[in-house]
Design a protein around this motif. Structure first.
Motif, PDB file in Angstrom:
ATOM      1  N   GLY A  72       0.780  -1.222   0.000  1.00 26.33           N
ATOM      2  CA  GLY A  72       0.000   0.000   0.000  1.00 26.33           C
ATOM      3  C   GLY A  72       0.812   1.272   0.000  1.00 26.33           C
ATOM      4  N   GLN A  73       2.133   1.184  -0.091  1.00 26.54           N
ATOM      5  CA  GLN A  73       2.986   2.364  -0.105  1.00 26.54           C
ATOM      6  C   GLN A  73       3.264   2.795  -1.549  1.00 26.54           C
ATOM      7  OE1 GLN A  73       4.016   4.053   2.565  1.00 26.54           O
ATOM      8  NE2 GLN A  73       3.022   2.636   3.971  1.00 26.54           N
ATOM      9  N   PRO A  74       3.459   4.093  -1.791  1.00 25.29           N
ATOM     10  CA  PRO A  74       3.841   4.529  -3.141  1.00 25.29           C
ATOM     11  C   PRO A  74       5.169   3.903  -3.560  1.00 25.29           C
ATOM     12  CG  PRO A  74       3.107   6.393  -1.817  1.00 25.29           C
ATOM     13  CD  PRO A  74       3.214   5.231  -0.881  1.00 25.29           C
ATOM     14  N   MET A  75       5.249   3.431  -4.787  1.00 25.69           N
ATOM     15  CA  MET A  75       6.453   2.761  -5.259  1.00 25.69           C
ATOM     16  C   MET A  75       7.665   3.690  -5.252  1.00 25.69           C
ATOM     17  SD  MET A  75       6.242  -0.481  -6.145  1.00 25.69           S
ATOM     18  CE  MET A  75       7.495  -0.660  -7.408  1.00 25.69           C
ATOM     19  N   ALA A  76       7.426   4.978  -5.484  1.00 24.07           N
ATOM     20  CA  ALA A  76       8.539   5.926  -5.539  1.00 24.07           C
ATOM     21  C   ALA A  76       9.024   6.357  -4.162  1.00 24.07           C
ATOM     22  CB  ALA A  76       8.138   7.158  -6.342  1.00 24.07           C
ATOM     23  N   ALA A  77       8.330   5.942  -3.096  1.00 24.54           N
ATOM     24  CA  ALA A  77       8.740   6.335  -1.752  1.00 24.54           C
ATOM     25  C   ALA A  77      10.059   5.667  -1.379  1.00 24.54           C
ATOM     26  CB  ALA A  77       7.661   5.975  -0.738  1.00 24.54           C
ATOM     27  N   VAL A  78      10.798   6.328  -0.500  1.00 28.57           N
ATOM     28  CA  VAL A  78      12.106   5.807  -0.102  1.00 28.57           C
ATOM     29  C   VAL A  78      11.959   4.516   0.695  1.00 28.57           C
ATOM     30  CG1 VAL A  78      14.224   6.329   1.153  1.00 28.57           C
ATOM     31  CG2 VAL A  78      13.050   8.135  -0.111  1.00 28.57           C
ATOM     32  N   ASP A  79      10.910   4.434   1.534  1.00 36.94           N
ATOM     33  CA  ASP A  79      10.726   3.257   2.378  1.00 36.94           C
ATOM     34  C   ASP A  79       9.917   2.159   1.710  1.00 36.94           C
ATOM     35  OD1 ASP A  79       8.452   4.776   2.315  1.00 36.94           O
ATOM     36  OD2 ASP A  79       7.956   4.516   4.428  1.00 36.94           O
ATOM     37  N   SER A  80       9.638   2.268   0.410  1.00 43.73           N
ATOM     38  CA  SER A  80       8.921   1.216  -0.302  1.00 43.73           C
ATOM     39  C   SER A  80       9.856   0.058  -0.608  1.00 43.73           C
ATOM     40  CB  SER A  80       8.327   1.762  -1.604  1.00 43.73           C
ATOM     41  OG  SER A  80       7.777   0.721  -2.383  1.00 43.73           O
ATOM     42  N   HIS A  81       9.341  -1.161  -0.477  1.00 42.67           N
ATOM     43  CA  HIS A  81      10.131  -2.351  -0.769  1.00 42.67           C
ATOM     44  C   HIS A  81      10.200  -2.664  -2.260  1.00 42.67           C
ATOM     45  CE1 HIS A  81       9.739  -4.173   3.550  1.00 42.67           C
ATOM     46  NE2 HIS A  81      10.310  -2.990   3.526  1.00 42.67           N
ATOM     47  N   LYS A  82       9.551  -1.854  -3.085  1.00 41.15           N
ATOM     48  CA  LYS A  82       9.585  -2.000  -4.551  1.00 41.15           C
ATOM     49  C   LYS A  82       8.956  -3.314  -5.012  1.00 41.15           C
ATOM     50  CE  LYS A  82      12.071   1.722  -4.207  1.00 41.15           C
ATOM     51  NZ  LYS A  82      11.439   3.054  -4.364  1.00 41.15           N
TER      52      LYS A  82
END
Length: 723
Positions: A72-82
């Motif tokens: 549920g996190q934005p893909m471009a976020a630093v803390d995203s697991h991609k």
């Protein structure tokens, strides 16, 4: 050389018609084997991917799935697991639209997808090997393998199951299209084109379900090359003078369609890889922490130890496939140690594993055995992402990652089981007949004849083979059923993991958190054991912020406010931008200020004022959730800032009632409504206060605070409701 599997003796449509009974029986068997998972709860990673994922809610635009990760996190976020898996998240969204967060529906879909995949393994076995016994044994072995339990029993395993379903479907249609390549009729040509198109569509769907699906495109290319490799024609063979070498000139006969299919597969792989990477933002790869992947985090600058440590995990993966007895949901640090030297004895198992794989592959190439090469391709190619050869992933060892590689292993098991069946049985039977007791009379005694005499009969070999297969399948069924029981709840899962990885930091932390929570299903909280487990985790990793945070919660539940403040402060220093930690730290300071005032300690007023200021400082930086607003409103009310208290508690109630946050369940509306009524009364609006108390009593008729404050308002002689 063996005959190519292009074209197979029976077309795919005919094959499915002939195997209806076997497919139905296997599907029902796979469903019944895992049907007990329907009673499982939402556990472990399911909370983040399902219960706390806003992308599942119908109020969230479905287009968010295109730019958000699996959690549920934005893909471009630093803390995203991609981890971009939009198709898997879309199926969660469908589940949520039908039955909200009831776990049985999510588990049923997982069990159903696995049953369909088992049937596809049966069909692929017939397509590849043309032997019903090999296909049936491989499919049963795949259905009962205990290593699949995590992917089926855990809701987040939906990504692995969907990827496996689409992956196997792509291979099935690719082989079906290969059987129609040399057809002359126009109908067969169009069917070949349709099957090829469906193969690439399913390969793309597998890539959109999980990253491991990207290996489907290379596998389709390898399946095109294997028949050509096994049917090369040697044109000339000449020896060079003075050197013991041989030069081969080979000719590979292939048509234009071969190049077209290979190019399309590679274009598909590059396109799907570009879609993934294009959403990663500035940080293409996530930097894994020590707790997520200790090898990638601590050995990033040490190539040799990193390679040796990853090689050890390959041997452990293989051991889980062939001997799935000790299974665990997490193998984090320090469950799997690092290897720093080539002289370490633990390097022996990876070397043996690599030697076995190399020998099998070389034998397949030397003898031009398509069966062997297909088995190697099915086992190795899907394992490439989990091997961490090209890039690190978020776990050192994950059982879910073996769902697809186990297909090749099951085919290898079944093929080796029947490898010596027809020709070898005839040879052994002839030797047995020649070496019987009557044949030895009057003949010359030799040791060889005695050895042949004691050879078992072919019938005995068949019986022993069936008994061995039955025993192995029965043992796998028993282990699978017991493993399903371990996924019933978080407490059962974490307790069972203590037997496999008792020093894993994640296992210790998660079990302690469950032990300290509100009692469920007749189980009472065990704060003493929770504190002991957290002490062990913090002793092994003093900078483990999650363990510090949970030990602060345990101190809070135990009534040790000063110790709780100490733990929250250390955890907050380790993670300076964690809003939840600041919220809890502010709450503990507020509770400590009330304790100081109630016990009339030295300089209580000054100490309380300082504590309230510190509490407000951390609460303002904390998470904007109902509990934060409630604590801030309580502090404002105690400081007689009734207007600020009313605004804050109104915001908290609005957020709580609209269910905008995930922690709505740990805060009741009664205390909030009561505080709002008191704030209105402090502002002098008795009419609004009474209306608020009545509304609160309508929703919470057993609230002691609401009854008391409403009665106090009605009995106050200065109030306008005295009559």
């Amino acid at each position: 050389p063996e005959p190519a599997f292009h074209p197979p003796p029976v077309r795919a449509s005919q094959l499915l018609r002939h195997m209806k009974r076997e497919i139905l029986c296997l599907g029902v068997f796979a469903l019944l084997l895992h049907i007990q998972n329907l009673q499982n709860d939402i556990v472990w990673d399911d909370r983040v991917a399902v219960a706390l994922n806003r992308d599942l809610q119908l109020t969230t635009p479905v287009t968010n799935l295109w730019c958000h990760d699996y959690w549920g996190q934005p893909m471009a976020a630093v803390d995203s697991h991609k981890s971009w898996r939009p198709l898997a998240t879309l199926t969660f969204r469908w589940n949520y639209a039908i039955h909200s967060l009831h776990p049985a529906g999510y588990h049923f879909v997982n069990v159903l997808i696995n049953a369909i995949s088992c049937c596809l393994v049966l069909v692929l076995g017939r397509q590849f090997f043309g032997d019903a016994r090999i296909a049936t044994l491989a499919a049963i072995a795949f259905a009962v393998h205990p290593i699949h339990t995590e992917a089926i029993a855990c809701i987040v395993g939906r990504a692995d199951l969907l990827c496996g379903l689409f992956f196997l479907s792509a291979v099935h249609f690719h082989v079906a299209a290969g059987s129609l390549l040399h057809a002359s009729s126009a109908e067969h040509v169009w069917r070949c084109v349709l099957f090829s198109f469906l193969a690439y569509v399913f390969a793309a769907a597998a890539s959109l379900s999980k990253e491991i699906g990207l290996t489907c495109f290379p596998l389709l290319t390898v399946l095109e090359i294997i028949p050509l490799l096994c049917n090369v024609q040697v044109l000339s063979r000449s020896s060079m003078i003075g050197k013991n070498t041989t030069r081969f000139i080979v000719r590979v006969s292939c048509d234009r369609s071969f190049y077209v299919r290979c190019v399309v597969a590679q274009v598909g792989a590059l396109s799907m890889a570009f879609l993934h990477v294009a959403r990663h933002g500035e940080e293409v790869f996530y930097k894994w922490t020590f707790l997520e992947n200790s090898i990638a985090s601590s050995l990033d600058d040490l190539p040799l130890p990193r390679i040796l440590s990853y090689a050890q995990t390959h041997a452990l993966y293989f051991s889980k496939l062939v001997f799935p007895l000790h299974l665990c949901y997490d193998y984090g640090h320090p469950c799997i140690g690092h290897i720093a030297s080539v002289l370490d004895i633990r390097n022996f198992l990876p070397v043996v594993l690599y030697a076995i794989c190399a020998v099998i592959s070389l034998l397949g190439v030397h003898y031009r055995s398509q069966k062997v090469l297909i088995i190697v391709a099915l086992a190795m190619l899907p394992f490439v992402p989990a091997s961490q050869i090209f890039f690190p992933i978020g776990t050192i060892l994950g059982e879910r990652l073996l769902y697809l590689p186990s297909v090749g292993v099951c085919f290898g098991f079944a093929a080796s089981f029947y490898a010596l069946d027809t020709p070898a049985d005839r040879v052994l039977f002839e030797r047995y007949m020649c070496a019987n007791w009557h044949g030895m009379i009057g003949r010359r005694f030799t040791l060889r004849r005695w050895a042949l005499y004691f050879l078992p009969s072919p019938r005995f070999i068949r019986v022993m083979r069936q008994a061995t297969a039955g025993a192995l399948i029965l043992g796998a069924v028993i282990r699978t059923l017991s493993r399903n029981d371990e996924w019933l709840s978080e407490r059962v899962l974490f307790e069972s993991s203590m037997d496999v990885c008792p020093l894993s930091l994640k296992v210790l932390n998660n079990l302690a958190l469950v032990l300290s929570q509100t009692p469920r299903q007749g189980q009472s909280p065990d704060l003493l054991r929770a504190r002991q487990l957290l002490d062990i985790a913090i002793e092994g990793a003093p900078t483990f912020h999650a363990a510090r945070y949970n030990r602060g919660l345990v101190r809070h539940l135990d009534g040790r406010l000063v110790a709780a403040v100490h733990e929250f402060k250390i955890s907050s220093d380790l993670r300076t931008h964690d809003e939840r930690l600041n919220m809890h730290l502010g709450q503990e300071l507020w509770l400590l200020s009330k304790y100081v005032l109630q016990n009339a300690l030295l300089n209580a007023v000054a100490a309380r004022s300082a504590l309230l200021e510190a509490s407000n400082f951390y609460l303002v930086k904390g998470e904007h959730c109902p509990r934060t607003m409630w604590v801030r409103a309580s502090i404002a009310f105690e400081q007689e800032n009734y207007g600020t208290a009313a605004v804050l508690v109104t915001s908290s109630l609005r957020t709580l009632l609209l269910k905008r946050v995930s922690d709505a369940s740990d805060l009741e509306t009664g205390p909030l409504v009561n505080l709002l009524g008191l704030a209105q009364r402090g502002l002098g609006d008795d009419r609004a206060a009474l209306r608020i108390f009545q509304l609160g009593l309508h929703n919470a008729p057993e609230s002691f605070e609401l009854h008391s404050n409403a009665a106090a308002l009605l009995s106050d002689k200065t109030a306008r409701y005295w009559e």
